[in-house]
Enzyme design. Structure first.
Site, PDB file in Angstrom:
ATOM      1  N   SER A   1     -18.412  24.168  13.123  1.00 29.62           N
ATOM      2  CA  SER A   1     -17.048  24.013  12.634  1.00 29.62           C
ATOM      3  C   SER A   1     -16.085  24.935  13.357  1.00 29.62           C
ATOM      4  O   SER A   1     -14.899  24.894  13.092  1.00 29.62           O
ATOM      5  CB  SER A   1     -17.000  24.266  11.131  1.00 29.62           C
ATOM      6  OG  SER A   1     -17.914  25.237  10.747  1.00 29.62           O
TER       7      SER A   1
ATOM      8  N   HIS B   1     -17.861  17.143  15.035  1.00 28.78           N
ATOM      9  CA  HIS B   1     -17.682  17.886  13.787  1.00 28.78           C
ATOM     10  C   HIS B   1     -17.343  16.939  12.635  1.00 28.78           C
ATOM     11  O   HIS B   1     -16.247  16.379  12.586  1.00 28.78           O
ATOM     12  CB  HIS B   1     -16.579  18.943  13.988  1.00 28.78           C
ATOM     13  CG  HIS B   1     -16.363  19.796  12.792  1.00 28.78           C
ATOM     14  ND1 HIS B   1     -15.145  20.325  12.458  1.00 28.78           N
ATOM     15  CD2 HIS B   1     -17.225  20.225  11.832  1.00 28.78           C
ATOM     16  CE1 HIS B   1     -15.264  21.027  11.356  1.00 28.78           C
ATOM     17  NE2 HIS B   1     -16.513  20.972  10.949  1.00 28.78           N
TER      18      HIS B   1
ATOM     19  N   GLU C   1     -14.139  15.255  14.228  1.00 29.55           N
ATOM     20  CA  GLU C   1     -13.479  15.967  15.329  1.00 29.55           C
ATOM     21  C   GLU C   1     -14.432  15.934  16.514  1.00 29.55           C
ATOM     22  O   GLU C   1     -15.613  16.245  16.367  1.00 29.55           O
ATOM     23  CB  GLU C   1     -13.242  17.435  14.954  1.00 29.55           C
ATOM     24  CG  GLU C   1     -11.941  17.713  14.254  1.00 29.55           C
ATOM     25  CD  GLU C   1     -11.751  19.207  13.988  1.00 29.55           C
ATOM     26  OE1 GLU C   1     -10.673  19.719  14.297  1.00 29.55           O
ATOM     27  OE2 GLU C   1     -12.661  19.861  13.458  1.00 29.55           O
TER      28      GLU C   1
ATOM     29  N   ASN D   1     -10.282  23.353  10.879  1.00 32.80           N
ATOM     30  CA  ASN D   1     -10.540  24.681  10.310  1.00 32.80           C
ATOM     31  C   ASN D   1      -9.522  25.728  10.729  1.00 32.80           C
ATOM     32  O   ASN D   1      -9.320  26.719  10.035  1.00 32.80           O
ATOM     33  CB  ASN D   1     -11.958  25.134  10.634  1.00 32.80           C
ATOM     34  CG  ASN D   1     -12.939  24.438   9.713  1.00 32.80           C
ATOM     35  OD1 ASN D   1     -12.647  24.222   8.548  1.00 32.80           O
ATOM     36  ND2 ASN D   1     -14.094  24.067  10.238  1.00 32.80           N
TER      37      ASN D   1
HETATM   38  N1  CAA Z   1     -21.630  10.326  -1.745  1.00 33.73           N
HETATM   39  C1  CAA Z   1     -21.258   9.303  -2.528  1.00 33.73           C
HETATM   40  N2  CAA Z   1     -20.321   9.413  -3.481  1.00 33.73           N
HETATM   41  C2  CAA Z   1     -19.741  10.625  -3.644  1.00 33.73           C
HETATM   42  C3  CAA Z   1     -20.088  11.751  -2.856  1.00 33.73           C
HETATM   43  C4  CAA Z   1     -21.088  11.561  -1.870  1.00 33.73           C
HETATM   44  N3  CAA Z   1     -21.494  12.545  -1.063  1.00 33.73           N
HETATM   45  N4  CAA Z   1     -19.334  12.809  -3.265  1.00 33.73           N
HETATM   46  C5  CAA Z   1     -18.539  12.372  -4.254  1.00 33.73           C
HETATM   47  N5  CAA Z   1     -18.783  11.060  -4.488  1.00 33.73           N
HETATM   48  C6  CAA Z   1     -18.164  10.195  -5.482  1.00 33.73           C
HETATM   49  C7  CAA Z   1     -18.230  10.793  -6.865  1.00 33.73           C
HETATM   50  O1  CAA Z   1     -19.490  10.603  -7.468  1.00 33.73           O
HETATM   51  C8  CAA Z   1     -17.145  10.047  -7.572  1.00 33.73           C
HETATM   52  O2  CAA Z   1     -17.627   8.786  -7.992  1.00 33.73           O
HETATM   53  P1  CAA Z   1     -17.149   8.156  -9.392  1.00 33.73           P
HETATM   54  O3  CAA Z   1     -15.657   7.977  -9.230  1.00 33.73           O
HETATM   55  O4  CAA Z   1     -17.904   6.879  -9.459  1.00 33.73           O
HETATM   56  O5  CAA Z   1     -17.531   9.154 -10.437  1.00 33.73           O
HETATM   57  C9  CAA Z   1     -16.111   9.820  -6.474  1.00 33.73           C
HETATM   58  O6  CAA Z   1     -16.767  10.080  -5.216  1.00 33.73           O
HETATM   59  C10 CAA Z   1     -14.953  10.748  -6.604  1.00 33.73           C
HETATM   60  O7  CAA Z   1     -15.441  12.046  -6.780  1.00 33.73           O
HETATM   61  P2  CAA Z   1     -14.911  13.039  -7.879  1.00 33.73           P
HETATM   62  O8  CAA Z   1     -14.502  12.281  -9.115  1.00 33.73           O
HETATM   63  O9  CAA Z   1     -15.923  14.127  -8.018  1.00 33.73           O
HETATM   64  O10 CAA Z   1     -13.648  13.747  -7.263  1.00 33.73           O
HETATM   65  P3  CAA Z   1     -12.496  13.287  -6.289  1.00 33.73           P
HETATM   66  O11 CAA Z   1     -11.875  12.023  -6.710  1.00 33.73           O
HETATM   67  O12 CAA Z   1     -11.661  14.515  -6.135  1.00 33.73           O
HETATM   68  O13 CAA Z   1     -13.202  12.995  -4.884  1.00 33.73           O
HETATM   69  C11 CAA Z   1     -13.649  14.205  -2.867  1.00 33.73           C
HETATM   70  C12 CAA Z   1     -14.078  13.897  -4.311  1.00 33.73           C
HETATM   71  C13 CAA Z   1     -13.818  12.955  -2.010  1.00 33.73           C
HETATM   72  C14 CAA Z   1     -14.577  15.287  -2.377  1.00 33.73           C
HETATM   73  C15 CAA Z   1     -12.138  14.634  -2.858  1.00 33.73           C
HETATM   74  O14 CAA Z   1     -11.909  15.616  -3.826  1.00 33.73           O
HETATM   75  C16 CAA Z   1     -11.704  15.174  -1.534  1.00 33.73           C
HETATM   76  O15 CAA Z   1     -11.384  14.432  -0.607  1.00 33.73           O
HETATM   77  N6  CAA Z   1     -11.680  16.520  -1.416  1.00 33.73           N
HETATM   78  C17 CAA Z   1     -11.301  17.198  -0.195  1.00 33.73           C
HETATM   79  C18 CAA Z   1     -12.507  17.273   0.685  1.00 33.73           C
HETATM   80  C19 CAA Z   1     -12.194  17.957   1.981  1.00 33.73           C
HETATM   81  O16 CAA Z   1     -11.118  18.489   2.222  1.00 33.73           O
HETATM   82  N7  CAA Z   1     -13.187  17.957   2.861  1.00 33.73           N
HETATM   83  C20 CAA Z   1     -13.064  18.619   4.146  1.00 33.73           C
HETATM   84  C21 CAA Z   1     -13.611  19.968   4.030  1.00 33.73           C
HETATM   85  S1  CAA Z   1     -13.486  20.790   5.561  1.00 33.73           S
HETATM   86  C22 CAA Z   1     -14.889  20.458   6.315  1.00 33.73           C
HETATM   87  O17 CAA Z   1     -15.786  19.812   5.847  1.00 33.73           O
HETATM   88  C23 CAA Z   1     -15.000  21.040   7.661  1.00 33.73           C
HETATM   89  C24 CAA Z   1     -15.685  22.328   7.755  1.00 33.73           C
HETATM   90  O18 CAA Z   1     -16.136  22.610   8.826  1.00 33.73           O
HETATM   91  C25 CAA Z   1     -15.741  23.307   6.694  1.00 33.73           C
END
Ligand code: CAA
Length: 282
Positions: free
Chosen positions: A118, A139, A151, A189
């Site tokens: 990352s 990424h 990415e 990031n």
């Molecule tokens: N596989 C399948 N389904 C999944 C899942 C997965 N891995 N993770 C979550 N879901 C499902 C949940 O079970 C839920 O299903 P239901 O609606 O049927 O219950 C649905 O997705 C929505 O989840 P939540 O209700 O828990 O919450 P949400 O609506 O907020 O969605 C999220 C979850 C998609 C994670 C959303 O909150 C989101 O987009 N968050 C931001 C994530 C983000 O910014 N990611 C980037 C991080 S940076 C990175 O990764 C880079 C690095 O190097 C650090």
């Protein structure tokens, strides 16, 4: 470029998600880890994810058929059959150098060696191999099956064929590729982590509680989840490593990791994966 078998190194939350999306796109996948229990956990988690996606009718094939394409292995020599290896081990530069030089010895010269780092320099990782032109950053974002972005980061030495090959692959995964220059933190990031670090400073200075900080950013800035919950999802150890890469890479104090982030990691409160971070996960 014709990929049939893809190897993923590391069965943690990123590695298992990456294995899942490759298998969903029809590739045979070797999921490698030094720890067989980690492979079992990874495969069990990705099966749950596939089952959820199947429930929502988001898969073109049965979840069983997809997960059946993934084979776990602790044996590095099994990687010989892969045309692409994606390294998704812990965010530690020394460890990644070691893995890359091992991969370089085992894999045929045509195999592309990609890293899901990352923030660490692709150019430096490439330089630890005899095939720097075939090394590239791929990424993925967490949770991998849901996030559209990949990415793509070219090292200084990465050739056009490797770059075009992974762009086509991103397309087959139904993801959108955005290319970044090889600079600390790349795009996501570089922007996201200082925001998360600032949220931690906001908590550290007692401006508001963790719940209030997250609520404010969800309702006030339309973020799907608050920055502290997101830090817990990413892993606080990973957040700290990325801040350190930014801090050292730019030699700029604006990237100084918050002392509270360091303390949380020292305490082993690494977020969701450890059951406790800024919030509790039972
Ligand atoms: N596989 C399948 N389904 C999944 C899942 C997965 N891995 N993770 C979550 N879901 C499902 C949940 O079970 C839920 O299903 P239901 O609606 O049927 O219950 C649905 O997705 C929505 O989840 P939540 O209700 O828990 O919450 P949400 O609506 O907020 O969605 C999220 C979850 C998609 C994670 C959303 O909150 C989101 O987009 N968050 C931001 C994530 C983000 O910014 N990611 C980037 C991080 S940076 C990175 O990764 C880079 C690095 O190097 C650090």
């Amino acid at each position: 470029m014709n990929f049939t078998t893809i190897a993923v190194i590391g069965a943690g939350q990123m590695g298992q998600g990456i294995a899942q999306v490759f298998a969903t796109a029809g590739y045979k996948v070797i999921l490698n880890d030094i720890d067989s229990a980690a492979i079992e956990r990874g495969i069990a988690t990705l099966k749950r994810s596939l089952a959820k996606l199947a429930e929502k009718d988001l898969l073109n094939e049965s979840a069983e058929l997809i997960s059946g394409r993934i084979k776990g292995s602790t044996d590095f020599s099994a990687l010989i059959s892969a045309q692409l290896v994606v390294e998704a081990a812990t965010e530690n530069e020394q460890l990644k150098h070691k893995i890359f030089s091992q991969l370089d010895k085992i894999c045929p010269p045509s195999t592309i060696l990609a890293t899901n780092t990352s923030s660490i320099s692709i150019t430096r990782l490439a330089a630890s191999t005899e095939r720097p032109e075939k090394v590239i950053g791929l990424h993925f974002m967490n949770p991998v099956p849901l996030m559209k972005l990949i990415e793509v980061i070219r090292g200084l030495q990465t050739d056009d064929q490797t770059y075009q090959g992974v762009l086509q692959l991103a397309d087959k995964l139904n993801k959108i590729a955005v290319t970044s220059q090889d600079r600390p933190g790349f795009i996501v990031n570089r922007i996201l982590m200082p925001m998360i670090n600032e949220a931690i400073f906001t908590l550290y200075e007692g401006v508001a509680s963790a719940e209030e900080i997250d609520q404010a950013m969800k309702l006030g800035a339309a973020h799907p989840m608050g920055p502290l919950a997101l830090a817990d999802l990413i892993g606080l150890d990973t957040c700290l490593s990325i801040m350190q890469v930014l801090y050292e890479g730019f030699s700029d104090s604006k990237y100084r990791p918050c002392p509270l982030l360091k303390q949380m990691v020292d305490a082993g409160y690494n977020g969701r994966k450890s059951g406790r971070g800024f919030f509790d996960y039972d």
